[in-house]
Design a protein around this motif. Structure first.
Motif, mmCIF file in Angstrom:
data_model
loop_
_atom_site.group_PDB
_atom_site.id
_atom_site.type_symbol
_atom_site.label_atom_id
_atom_site.label_comp_id
_atom_site.label_asym_id
_atom_site.label_seq_id
_atom_site.Cartn_x
_atom_site.Cartn_y
_atom_site.Cartn_z
ATOM 1 N N ARG A 26 0.890 -1.298 -0.048
ATOM 2 C CA ARG A 26 -0.138 0.471 -0.295
ATOM 3 C C ARG A 26 0.970 1.605 -0.466
ATOM 4 O O ARG A 26 -0.051 2.347 -0.749
ATOM 5 N N THR B 293 -7.778 -1.319 -1.283
ATOM 6 C CA THR B 293 -9.742 -1.074 -0.594
ATOM 7 C C THR B 293 -9.491 -0.204 -1.973
ATOM 8 O O THR B 293 -10.715 0.683 -2.345
ATOM 9 N N ASP B 294 -8.394 0.619 -3.179
ATOM 10 C CA ASP B 294 -8.528 0.803 -3.754
ATOM 11 C C ASP B 294 -8.611 0.608 -5.239
ATOM 12 O O ASP B 294 -7.091 0.093 -5.670
ATOM 13 N N ARG B 295 -9.957 0.487 -5.876
ATOM 14 C CA ARG B 295 -9.001 -0.191 -7.372
ATOM 15 C C ARG B 295 -9.027 0.595 -8.322
ATOM 16 O O ARG B 295 -8.248 -0.266 -9.203
ATOM 17 N N GLN B 296 -9.033 1.743 -8.408
ATOM 18 C CA GLN B 296 -7.516 2.231 -9.668
ATOM 19 C C GLN B 296 -6.232 1.872 -9.289
ATOM 20 O O GLN B 296 -5.508 1.147 -9.974
ATOM 21 N N SER B 297 -5.795 1.593 -7.764
ATOM 22 C CA SER B 297 -4.300 1.434 -7.546
ATOM 23 C C SER B 297 -3.815 0.048 -8.141
ATOM 24 O O SER B 297 -3.372 -0.830 -8.081
ATOM 25 N N ASP C 186 -3.046 -0.548 -3.155
ATOM 26 C CA ASP C 186 -3.554 -0.978 -1.409
ATOM 27 C C ASP C 186 -5.025 -1.585 -2.588
ATOM 28 O O ASP C 186 -5.834 -1.180 -2.841
#
Ligand code: NAD
Length: 288
Positions: free
Chosen positions: A37, A65-69, A63
């Motif tokens: 992350r 929890t972060d779709r784009q990442s 991360d």
């Protein structure tokens, strides 16, 4: 051709050890994308790779929890494929349920459950198209049986079991193997990183004395279990390797057999046996 592996949660613990082991494989079998992350925490991984060949390791930000990442990391894979996906990122939450905020509970479910599912989602179409692949998930014995003061953590890990079981049935038809590596206590930063209600915490002032007394006992039990029975990450990595190297991997691997009899009680004695056995194990320690 190298096996391309992507691992989540590699800044510490099991993820870090697995990344190092696979990237330093003597036969150079693997190309490892170690994701984390927060890239500012990559020093520890780099330190562990010192003196080892580095062309088999890339570090990417991800991360869960972060779709784009997740999608950005996926797009940075040079080989444009992955053979092995390891969903390992996870956090704990420990304390009396009545003091947990909705936000902290949400966070655990977002990382442990939705984080795992989102990561799999992002790589699934490509794996299906390849008709080939492995998905390994760091599971927990807390995903197989309940533990007091870990309600939301266990709920998240139980949920991961359900998602993986469901996928495993479908993905057989695509030559994709799903495996859960079920861990008991492991010596990592997990206990440091988890959101834990400390005994001195002001939020505990609203909690009844019976719960506090049992919580204190639970924490004592937890400390002694980690001191006496925790495995090292190397032990866990060996089990991951077994699963990776097996031509037909099992759905569940248990890293240690110590917890198994209690887990079995759930199936063989569906009355209160498991509940009272676990209560005895955790709360029967002598007062100090
Ligand atoms: P750890 O805390 O050292 O590692 C967890 C990693 O996940 C950390 O590097 C952390 O930064 C990362 N992470 C947290 N949130 C993230 C996010 N949003 N995106 C990406 N990464 C994130 O602990 P560990 O013991 O190595 O934990 C690895 C897995 O093992 C977890 O899923 C945990 O639930 C599971 N597990 C651990 C134990 C244990 O006793 N240590 C027991 C059973 C299962």
């Amino acid at each position: 051709d190298k096996k391309v592996v992507l691992i989540t949660g590699c800044s510490s613990g099991i993820g870090l050890s697995l990344a190092v082991r696979l990237a330093s494989d003597p036969d150079k079998t693997f190309k490892v994308y170690a994701t984390m992350r927060n890239l500012s925490k990559k020093e520890r991984l780099l330190e562990s790779m010192k003196g080892l060949h580095r062309d088999t390791l890339d570090i990417l930000q991800m991360d869960v929890t972060d779709r784009q990442s997740i999608l950005d990391a996926r797009d940075r894979i040079v080989e444009k494929r992955i053979n092995i996906l390891v969903c390992n990122a996870g956090v704990g939450l420990m304390g009396p349920l009545e003091v947990q905020s909705l936000n902290s509970m949400r966070h655990i479910l977002e990382v442990n459950l939705l984080g795992t599912i989102q990561t799999i989602q992002a790589f699934l179409p490509k794996m299906k198209a390849q008709s080939q692949g492995r998905i390994l998930v760091t599971g927990s014995t807390g995903g197989l049986h309940g533990l007091p003061f870990n309600e939301v953590y266990c709920a998240s890990k139980f949920a991961v079991e359900g998602a993986c079981e469901s996928l495993a049935i479908l993905l057989q038809h695509f030559n994709i193997h799903v495996s859960l590596i079920e861990c008991g206590p492991v010596n990592t930063d997990f206990l440091v990183n988890l959101q834990k209600t400390e005994l001195g915490d002001t939020s505990l002032q609203q909690v009844d004395t019976q719960t506090l007394r049992l919580y204190e006992k639970y924490l004592q039990h937890c400390r002694s279990v980690f001191q006496n029975a925790a495995q090292d990450t190397e032990d866990i990595v060996k089990v991951f390797l077994d699963a990776i190297q097996s031509p037909s991997p099992a759905f569940r691997y248990f890293t240690s057999t110590t917890g198994a009899p209690v887990t079995q009680l759930k199936v063989t004695e569906p009355d209160e046996s498991y509940i009272s056995a676990m209560s005895k194990i955790i709360f029967s320690t002598e007062e100090q």
